[in-house]
Scaffold this motif. Sequence first.
Motif, PDB file in Angstrom:
ATOM      1  N   PRO A 108      21.010 -24.429  -1.691  1.00  0.00           N
ATOM      2  CA  PRO A 108      21.073 -24.191  -3.167  1.00  0.00           C
ATOM      3  C   PRO A 108      22.726 -24.060  -3.518  1.00  0.00           C
ATOM      4  N   ILE A 109      22.812 -24.403  -4.668  1.00  0.00           N
ATOM      5  CA  ILE A 109      24.230 -24.358  -5.313  1.00  0.00           C
ATOM      6  C   ILE A 109      24.362 -23.346  -6.486  1.00  0.00           C
ATOM      7  N   SER A 110      23.141 -23.221  -7.119  1.00  0.00           N
ATOM      8  CA  SER A 110      23.174 -21.967  -8.013  1.00  0.00           C
ATOM      9  C   SER A 110      21.729 -21.472  -8.300  1.00  0.00           C
ATOM     10  N   VAL A 111      21.789 -20.163  -9.062  1.00  0.00           N
ATOM     11  CA  VAL A 111      20.710 -19.563  -9.302  1.00  0.00           C
ATOM     12  C   VAL A 111      20.622 -18.644 -10.334  1.00  0.00           C
ATOM     13  N   THR A 112      19.496 -18.766 -10.929  1.00  0.00           N
ATOM     14  CA  THR A 112      18.998 -17.844 -11.980  1.00  0.00           C
ATOM     15  C   THR A 112      17.944 -16.739 -11.559  1.00  0.00           C
ATOM     16  N   ALA A 113      17.654 -15.642 -12.104  1.00  0.00           N
ATOM     17  CA  ALA A 113      16.668 -14.864 -11.591  1.00  0.00           C
ATOM     18  C   ALA A 113      16.513 -13.774 -12.648  1.00  0.00           C
ATOM     19  N   GLN A 114      14.993 -13.330 -12.528  1.00  0.00           N
ATOM     20  CA  GLN A 114      14.699 -12.076 -13.471  1.00  0.00           C
ATOM     21  C   GLN A 114      13.913 -11.106 -12.868  1.00  0.00           C
ATOM     22  N   GLU A 115      14.103  -9.902 -12.915  1.00  0.00           N
ATOM     23  CA  GLU A 115      13.431  -8.910 -12.315  1.00  0.00           C
ATOM     24  C   GLU A 115      12.448  -8.278 -13.485  1.00  0.00           C
ATOM     25  N   PHE A 116      11.176  -7.699 -12.777  1.00  0.00           N
ATOM     26  CA  PHE A 116      10.117  -7.281 -13.672  1.00  0.00           C
ATOM     27  C   PHE A 116       9.670  -6.185 -12.800  1.00  0.00           C
ATOM     28  N   LYS A 117       9.415  -4.859 -13.462  1.00  0.00           N
ATOM     29  CA  LYS A 117       8.521  -3.819 -12.627  1.00  0.00           C
ATOM     30  C   LYS A 117       7.334  -3.438 -13.766  1.00  0.00           C
ATOM     31  N   THR A 118       6.273  -3.832 -13.030  1.00  0.00           N
ATOM     32  CA  THR A 118       4.956  -3.226 -13.594  1.00  0.00           C
ATOM     33  C   THR A 118       4.560  -1.823 -13.129  1.00  0.00           C
ATOM     34  N   ASP A 119       5.308  -1.312 -12.268  1.00  0.00           N
ATOM     35  CA  ASP A 119       5.081   0.002 -11.843  1.00  0.00           C
ATOM     36  C   ASP A 119       6.529   0.630 -11.403  1.00  0.00           C
ATOM     37  N   PRO A 120       7.202   1.239 -12.408  1.00  0.00           N
ATOM     38  CA  PRO A 120       8.691   1.807 -12.226  1.00  0.00           C
ATOM     39  C   PRO A 120       8.607   2.951 -11.437  1.00  0.00           C
ATOM     40  N   VAL A 121       7.702   3.704 -11.414  1.00  0.00           N
ATOM     41  CA  VAL A 121       7.356   4.808 -10.557  1.00  0.00           C
ATOM     42  C   VAL A 121       7.283   4.435  -8.931  1.00  0.00           C
ATOM     43  N   LYS A 122       6.314   3.718  -8.812  1.00  0.00           N
ATOM     44  CA  LYS A 122       6.293   3.442  -7.371  1.00  0.00           C
ATOM     45  C   LYS A 122       7.507   2.670  -6.802  1.00  0.00           C
ATOM     46  N   PHE A 123       8.025   1.840  -7.752  1.00  0.00           N
ATOM     47  CA  PHE A 123       9.158   0.752  -7.450  1.00  0.00           C
ATOM     48  C   PHE A 123      10.516   1.371  -7.921  1.00  0.00           C
ATOM     49  N   LYS A 124      10.647   2.586  -7.945  1.00  0.00           N
ATOM     50  CA  LYS A 124      11.879   3.182  -8.505  1.00  0.00           C
ATOM     51  C   LYS A 124      13.166   2.843  -7.551  1.00  0.00           C
ATOM     52  N   ASP A 125      12.809   2.811  -6.338  1.00  0.00           N
ATOM     53  CA  ASP A 125      14.086   2.433  -5.425  1.00  0.00           C
ATOM     54  C   ASP A 125      14.456   1.034  -5.256  1.00  0.00           C
ATOM     55  N   VAL A 126      13.264   0.074  -5.115  1.00  0.00           N
ATOM     56  CA  VAL A 126      13.501  -1.240  -4.624  1.00  0.00           C
ATOM     57  C   VAL A 126      12.748  -2.144  -5.717  1.00  0.00           C
ATOM     58  N   ASP A 127      13.143  -3.362  -5.458  1.00  0.00           N
ATOM     59  CA  ASP A 127      12.597  -4.552  -6.693  1.00  0.00           C
ATOM     60  C   ASP A 127      11.157  -4.612  -6.167  1.00  0.00           C
ATOM     61  N   GLU A 128      10.379  -4.848  -7.322  1.00  0.00           N
ATOM     62  CA  GLU A 128       9.006  -5.083  -7.283  1.00  0.00           C
ATOM     63  C   GLU A 128       8.567  -6.431  -7.443  1.00  0.00           C
ATOM     64  N   THR A 129       8.960  -7.116  -8.669  1.00  0.00           N
ATOM     65  CA  THR A 129       8.867  -8.609  -8.919  1.00  0.00           C
ATOM     66  C   THR A 129       9.942  -9.103  -9.311  1.00  0.00           C
ATOM     67  N   ILE A 130      10.330 -10.434  -8.658  1.00  0.00           N
ATOM     68  CA  ILE A 130      11.404 -11.118  -8.987  1.00  0.00           C
ATOM     69  C   ILE A 130      11.099 -12.863  -9.091  1.00  0.00           C
ATOM     70  N   PHE A 131      11.508 -13.232 -10.166  1.00  0.00           N
ATOM     71  CA  PHE A 131      11.219 -14.849 -10.220  1.00  0.00           C
ATOM     72  C   PHE A 131      12.647 -15.252  -9.886  1.00  0.00           C
ATOM     73  N   TRP A 132      12.913 -16.357  -9.533  1.00  0.00           N
ATOM     74  CA  TRP A 132      14.218 -17.200  -9.254  1.00  0.00           C
ATOM     75  C   TRP A 132      14.104 -18.587  -9.242  1.00  0.00           C
ATOM     76  N   GLN A 133      15.116 -19.128  -9.807  1.00  0.00           N
ATOM     77  CA  GLN A 133      14.933 -20.783 -10.026  1.00  0.00           C
ATOM     78  C   GLN A 133      16.481 -21.082  -9.010  1.00  0.00           C
TER      79      GLN A 133
ATOM     80  N   GLY B  20       0.983  -1.182   0.102  1.00  0.00           N
ATOM     81  CA  GLY B  20       0.164  -0.117  -0.035  1.00  0.00           C
ATOM     82  C   GLY B  20       0.828   1.325   0.136  1.00  0.00           C
ATOM     83  N   ASP B  21       0.624   2.051   0.982  1.00  0.00           N
ATOM     84  CA  ASP B  21       1.318   3.209   1.299  1.00  0.00           C
ATOM     85  C   ASP B  21       2.647   3.810   0.557  1.00  0.00           C
ATOM     86  N   PRO B  22       2.817   4.160  -0.247  1.00  0.00           N
ATOM     87  CA  PRO B  22       3.986   4.554  -1.404  1.00  0.00           C
ATOM     88  C   PRO B  22       4.957   5.320  -0.546  1.00  0.00           C
TER      89      PRO B  22
END
Lengths: 363, 363
Positions: free
Chosen positions: A233-258, A197-199
């Motif tokens: 875990p011994i290894s990782v791959t990861a992908q970051e996505f931002k659907t709201d780059p304004v609200k989340f300009k400073d921190v990560d919003e959505t991350i997938f990792w394996q 919530g609260d930005p």
Amino acid sequence: MPHYSRRDFIARLGLGATALLTAPSIISNARAIPQDKKISIALVGLGYYSEFQLAPAIMKSQYCRLGGIVTGTPAKAEKWKKQYNLPDKSIYSYETFDRIANNKDIDVVYVVLPNSMHREFVIRAAKAGKHVICEKPMAVSVKEAEEMIAACKKAGVKLSVGYRLHFEPFNQEAARFGKGDFGKVKMVESSFGFKIGDPTQWRLKKALAGGGAMMDVGIYAIQASRYSTGEEPISVTAQEFKTDPVKFKDVDETIFWQLEFPSGAVASSMTSYASYIERLYISAESGWLELNPAYGYGPLAGKTHQGPLNLPIVNHQAAQMDDFAKCIFENKESNVSGEEGLKDLKVIEAIYRAIQTGGKVKI
Amino acid sequence: MPHYSRRDFIARLGLGATALLTAPSIISNARAIPQDKKISIALVGLGYYSEFQLAPAIMKSQYCRLGGIVTGTPAKAEKWKKQYNLPDKSIYSYETFDRIANNKDIDVVYVVLPNSMHREFVIRAAKAGKHVICEKPMAVSVKEAEEMIAACKKAGVKLSVGYRLHFEPFNQEAARFGKGDFGKVKMVESSFGFKIGDPTQWRLKKALAGGGAMMDVGIYAIQASRYSTGEEPISVTAQEFKTDPVKFKDVDETIFWQLEFPSGAVASSMTSYASYIERLYISAESGWLELNPAYGYGPLAGKTHQGPLNLPIVNHQAAQMDDFAKCIFENKESNVSGEEGLKDLKVIEAIYRAIQTGGKVKI
């Protein structure tokens, strides 16, 4: 020094130190701890989590009591003082906090501040000779976590991280998979996200939070994949996505990792501040488990290959703090020690590196 | 030429072509199709799916009948001939198959062969002037799929892919998210995996299957992320894992992949021949949906922000074939056309490229 020392506890039981070491079954039995024995906890930071989760949980706990508070807001100090009948000498500001070293009525300091302040206050608590519980993530970097562990070791105090789910029956059932109870674990899906919530809140400021959804709730999904497999875990791959780059300009919003584990088990996870998900799924050779919701304050729910899980609904934080109290009484390390918190931060840093490099990162 | 031509159908309705064009509502209304009107389907390949799913589904369908079979096994031909009261002239081997061109009792050829044989038999069916349904994946490469689409176009016959879930109420509910009924879709998790048995089966041979779990069931997870978002993915990252490199020496066993859509929506998926998972989760601005199980032959189950989904349990394949029959009656393209199948193959090839390169691949 903590109010109840190990020597004090042993004396109360009427056992010598030798008897204690050779009779661990007595010590690990909760009935051996006198019912009136409680450790006294001082909460540092009186935000939502302290007010609506930790303080009520302490009231419900068996071995803990609220002994003091540390706050920067005089009005909060006044309110809490009345509500919990706290003596003036056990109420601190961030400036006066170090005087807690002289307060024999406080055994444990529980740090519930924004993430980037954990390091400072854990180290100050350790220097004051108090055992410490630190909220997750225990720090904003591996380096900080290592410094905190070293400081607590040097001061001879115990350090634990607020990983309440290790004491929660549904997640303990998941941990049975990690112990091999259902054959080799093949695959885990663990995800935790919600719509924040609260930005203006500190969780969206990198200087205070160290990161976004990953630091806040992604860490639960990492934890779950580790106790579901019983491996690191011994290894990782990861992908970051931002659907709201304004609200989340400073921190990560959505991350997938394996994650890939030594046995060949694999885990797929996501975390988000933009969409709700809260689920753990484990597929093993001779069974499966699904928790949904998996990580919230409860009540949780789940099912396995054997049917719906009918497990006790417990107060997570009360169970977590009672376990730490027992660790103090019995002078043993917490299962959710600083070293446990450090392992998650190593994974988190590897995830951030994998995002930056776009490739597979060894942990 | 198909047994029931459009002209034939229009004549039966007592409408001229002009009336038909200006009165689509009459045509799209199922009641306008005479109850005794059925298209005649010949099944090519009499394996498990034909015997236990498609043939029983044809019996339950409204607008289809089993008109013929194509098999390489004389004993199967004999058994089916008796069971379904088929005339000798409508029973073909793979060698005699092309003579089906002269069989006015067959409208549609349904290709249910191993994946790498789809291309050949779809093109032979098209050349014989028959409409075609081809099982998924429609081919083992984008190039093959394009050739099949071109061949059907050239022959003036309709081509559809056996995507039964487009006609299944729970998955249709998921597709409502893709139509924007619940605001912007933010995130999808779609996974389909199972533990495959018999190590000698064609699905584990690359020359026949074209790929492993990805080609077989991963394609459902791709489909689901596409109809859940209503968009085509623009980029993909993917990771391959093998927990049993001996059994899966020839084809992929376990693959994770992550898709990015133009709106910013993201999807995380996995497929496996080593562990069971069958789930679709959609998180949108004003709602969520979870199907579990999501993709099997049914009954499926699910819930949304509004509660458990109480939807009709239908025979997926009967609904799918009835829809194709109506497409023939009404001379319109199937929603699960060759072009739809081609889109999934483009994603699959991008996933395989992303695994090889270890990076993000544009689609």
